[in-house]
Design a protein around this motif. Structure first.
Motif, PDB file in Angstrom:
ATOM      1  N   ASN A  69       0.862  -1.176   0.000  1.00  9.44           N
ATOM      2  CA  ASN A  69       0.000   0.000   0.000  1.00  9.44           C
ATOM      3  C   ASN A  69       0.904   1.232   0.000  1.00  9.44           C
ATOM      4  N   SER A  70       1.027   1.835  -1.158  1.00 11.98           N
ATOM      5  CA  SER A  70       1.963   2.945  -1.317  1.00 11.98           C
ATOM      6  C   SER A  70       1.553   4.221  -0.595  1.00 11.98           C
ATOM      7  N   LYS A  71       0.360   4.241  -0.030  1.00  9.84           N
ATOM      8  CA  LYS A  71      -0.097   5.443   0.665  1.00  9.84           C
ATOM      9  C   LYS A  71       0.578   5.631   2.023  1.00  9.84           C
ATOM     10  N   PHE A  72       1.133   4.547   2.567  1.00 13.25           N
ATOM     11  CA  PHE A  72       1.744   4.604   3.902  1.00 13.25           C
ATOM     12  C   PHE A  72       2.960   3.683   3.964  1.00 13.25           C
ATOM     13  N   PRO A  73       4.025   4.102   4.642  1.00 12.37           N
ATOM     14  CA  PRO A  73       5.111   3.168   4.962  1.00 12.37           C
ATOM     15  C   PRO A  73       4.573   2.198   6.032  1.00 12.37           C
ATOM     16  N   TRP A  74       4.328   0.965   5.647  1.00 17.61           N
ATOM     17  CA  TRP A  74       3.536   0.053   6.484  1.00 17.61           C
ATOM     18  C   TRP A  74       4.141  -1.338   6.415  1.00 17.61           C
ATOM     19  N   ILE A  75       4.610  -1.796   7.542  1.00 16.04           N
ATOM     20  CA  ILE A  75       5.149  -3.157   7.587  1.00 16.04           C
ATOM     21  C   ILE A  75       4.373  -3.982   8.610  1.00 16.04           C
ATOM     22  N   ILE A  76       4.548  -5.277   8.503  1.00 13.77           N
ATOM     23  CA  ILE A  76       4.001  -6.174   9.515  1.00 13.77           C
ATOM     24  C   ILE A  76       5.121  -7.083  10.006  1.00 13.77           C
ATOM     25  N   LEU A  77       5.037  -7.408  11.271  1.00 15.15           N
ATOM     26  CA  LEU A  77       5.918  -8.403  11.879  1.00 15.15           C
ATOM     27  C   LEU A  77       5.082  -9.662  12.067  1.00 15.15           C
ATOM     28  N   ILE A  78       5.576 -10.780  11.569  1.00 14.53           N
ATOM     29  CA  ILE A  78       4.861 -12.050  11.673  1.00 14.53           C
ATOM     30  C   ILE A  78       5.744 -13.039  12.435  1.00 14.53           C
ATOM     31  N   PRO A  79       5.367 -13.364  13.670  1.00 18.30           N
ATOM     32  CA  PRO A  79       6.155 -14.347  14.419  1.00 18.30           C
ATOM     33  C   PRO A  79       6.199 -15.693  13.690  1.00 18.30           C
ATOM     34  N   LYS A  80       7.353 -16.325  13.732  1.00 20.16           N
ATOM     35  CA  LYS A  80       7.543 -17.622  13.076  1.00 20.16           C
ATOM     36  C   LYS A  80       7.081 -18.751  14.004  1.00 20.16           C
ATOM     37  N   ARG A  81       5.857 -18.655  14.431  1.00 16.49           N
ATOM     38  CA  ARG A  81       5.249 -19.670  15.303  1.00 16.49           C
ATOM     39  C   ARG A  81       3.904 -20.047  14.688  1.00 16.49           C
ATOM     40  N   LYS A  82       3.647 -21.319  14.545  1.00 12.73           N
ATOM     41  CA  LYS A  82       2.405 -21.775  13.909  1.00 12.73           C
ATOM     42  C   LYS A  82       1.240 -21.769  14.883  1.00 12.73           C
ATOM     43  N   LYS A  83       0.069 -21.518  14.326  1.00 15.50           N
ATOM     44  CA  LYS A  83      -1.202 -21.586  15.044  1.00 15.50           C
ATOM     45  C   LYS A  83      -1.262 -20.668  16.267  1.00 15.50           C
ATOM     46  N   ILE A  84      -0.634 -19.504  16.160  1.00 14.75           N
ATOM     47  CA  ILE A  84      -0.668 -18.513  17.233  1.00 14.75           C
ATOM     48  C   ILE A  84      -1.515 -17.343  16.761  1.00 14.75           C
ATOM     49  N   ILE A  87      -0.977 -12.668  21.410  1.00 15.65           N
ATOM     50  CA  ILE A  87       0.329 -12.540  22.061  1.00 15.65           C
ATOM     51  C   ILE A  87       0.438 -13.449  23.274  1.00 15.65           C
ATOM     52  N   PHE A  88      -0.634 -13.592  24.047  1.00 14.50           N
ATOM     53  CA  PHE A  88      -0.569 -14.419  25.258  1.00 14.50           C
ATOM     54  C   PHE A  88      -0.359 -15.898  24.951  1.00 14.50           C
ATOM     55  N   GLU A  89      -0.555 -16.313  23.704  1.00 11.01           N
ATOM     56  CA  GLU A  89      -0.323 -17.703  23.319  1.00 11.01           C
ATOM     57  C   GLU A  89       1.162 -18.009  23.111  1.00 11.01           C
ATOM     58  N   LEU A  90       1.972 -16.969  22.965  1.00 13.75           N
ATOM     59  CA  LEU A  90       3.421 -17.159  22.880  1.00 13.75           C
ATOM     60  C   LEU A  90       3.958 -17.498  24.268  1.00 13.75           C
ATOM     61  N   ASN A  91       5.062 -18.238  24.322  1.00 13.64           N
ATOM     62  CA  ASN A  91       5.676 -18.457  25.631  1.00 13.64           C
ATOM     63  C   ASN A  91       6.297 -17.144  26.108  1.00 13.64           C
ATOM     64  N   THR A  92       6.633 -17.077  27.355  1.00 11.30           N
ATOM     65  CA  THR A  92       7.128 -15.826  27.959  1.00 11.30           C
ATOM     66  C   THR A  92       8.356 -15.285  27.232  1.00 11.30           C
ATOM     67  N   LYS A  93       9.265 -16.159  26.881  1.00  9.36           N
ATOM     68  CA  LYS A  93      10.484 -15.734  26.184  1.00  9.36           C
ATOM     69  C   LYS A  93      10.127 -15.081  24.841  1.00  9.36           C
ATOM     70  N   ASP A  94       9.203 -15.695  24.098  1.00  7.85           N
ATOM     71  CA  ASP A  94       8.793 -15.138  22.813  1.00  7.85           C
ATOM     72  C   ASP A  94       7.990 -13.846  22.976  1.00  7.85           C
ATOM     73  N   GLN A  95       7.217 -13.725  24.049  1.00 11.56           N
ATOM     74  CA  GLN A  95       6.486 -12.479  24.301  1.00 11.56           C
ATOM     75  C   GLN A  95       7.469 -11.322  24.481  1.00 11.56           C
ATOM     76  N   ILE A  96       8.498 -11.562  25.257  1.00 14.96           N
ATOM     77  CA  ILE A  96       9.520 -10.528  25.494  1.00 14.96           C
ATOM     78  C   ILE A  96      10.233 -10.192  24.194  1.00 14.96           C
ATOM     79  N   LEU A  97      10.592 -11.224  23.433  1.00 17.09           N
ATOM     80  CA  LEU A  97      11.284 -11.015  22.163  1.00 17.09           C
ATOM     81  C   LEU A  97      10.399 -10.243  21.177  1.00 17.09           C
ATOM     82  N   LEU A  98       9.115 -10.548  21.155  1.00 16.66           N
ATOM     83  CA  LEU A  98       8.192  -9.820  20.276  1.00 16.66           C
ATOM     84  C   LEU A  98       8.179  -8.333  20.613  1.00 16.66           C
ATOM     85  N   LEU A 141      -1.117 -14.416  14.225  1.00 14.82           N
ATOM     86  CA  LEU A 141      -0.551 -13.275  14.946  1.00 14.82           C
ATOM     87  C   LEU A 141       0.374 -12.472  14.042  1.00 14.82           C
ATOM     88  N   HIS A 142       0.109 -11.190  13.960  1.00 20.53           N
ATOM     89  CA  HIS A 142       0.960 -10.259  13.225  1.00 20.53           C
ATOM     90  C   HIS A 142       0.746  -8.870  13.817  1.00 20.53           C
TER      91      HIS A 142
END
Length: 131
Positions: free
Chosen positions: A28-43, A46-57, A89-90
């Motif tokens: 979408n050229s109207k906005f500088p817009w990115i998404i972060l997608i955790p490399k974890r399946k079926k999440i 955020i609360f479904e991530l383990n604590t370590k991954d929550q902090i890393l996110l 999750l993204h």
């Protein structure tokens, strides 16, 4: 799950890979817009991530947000986890300017405009330089 991944691939462009997340540019050229997608399946949340991954996110969101603000000289950033349509999750990170086409309203109130090929290459290069 495959349909969700396909949507991300169709509507975005690969930028880089972090320890937890892939970074993708929304087409979408109207906005500088990115998404972060955790490399974890079926999440979905955020609360479904383990604590370590929550902090890393959170660390990766902060790191990428800081870069986006600097790269695009943003007045403000919109950082959002929505997931109403694509449930995988993204996190959206959108660099906003007082001169953008929907300021101060949400980016969702205007129709998206895909990048032209040359501008897409320039934008991807501009972002990739920082990751």
């Amino acid at each position: 799950m495959e349909k969700i991944k396909k949507n991300f691939l169709q509507d975005s462009h690969y930028i880089a890979e972090l320890k937890l997340c892939n970074i993708r540019l929304i087409d979408n050229s109207k906005f500088p817009w990115i998404i972060l997608i955790p490399k974890r399946k079926k999440i979905k949340d955020i609360f479904e991530l383990n604590t370590k991954d929550q902090i890393l996110l959170i660390q990766e969101i902060a790191h990428v947000s800081k870069k986006m603000k600097k790269i695009f000289k943003a007045f403000n950033l919109n950082v959002e986890k929505i997931g109403n349509i694509v449930q995988q999750l993204h996190v959206h990170i959108i660099a906003r300017s007082k001169k953008d086409c929907s300021w101060p309203l949400s980016v969702w109130v205007v129709k998206k405009e895909p990048y032209l090929k040359n501008n897409l290459k320039k934008t991807i290069f501009k972002i990739k330089k920082h990751f």
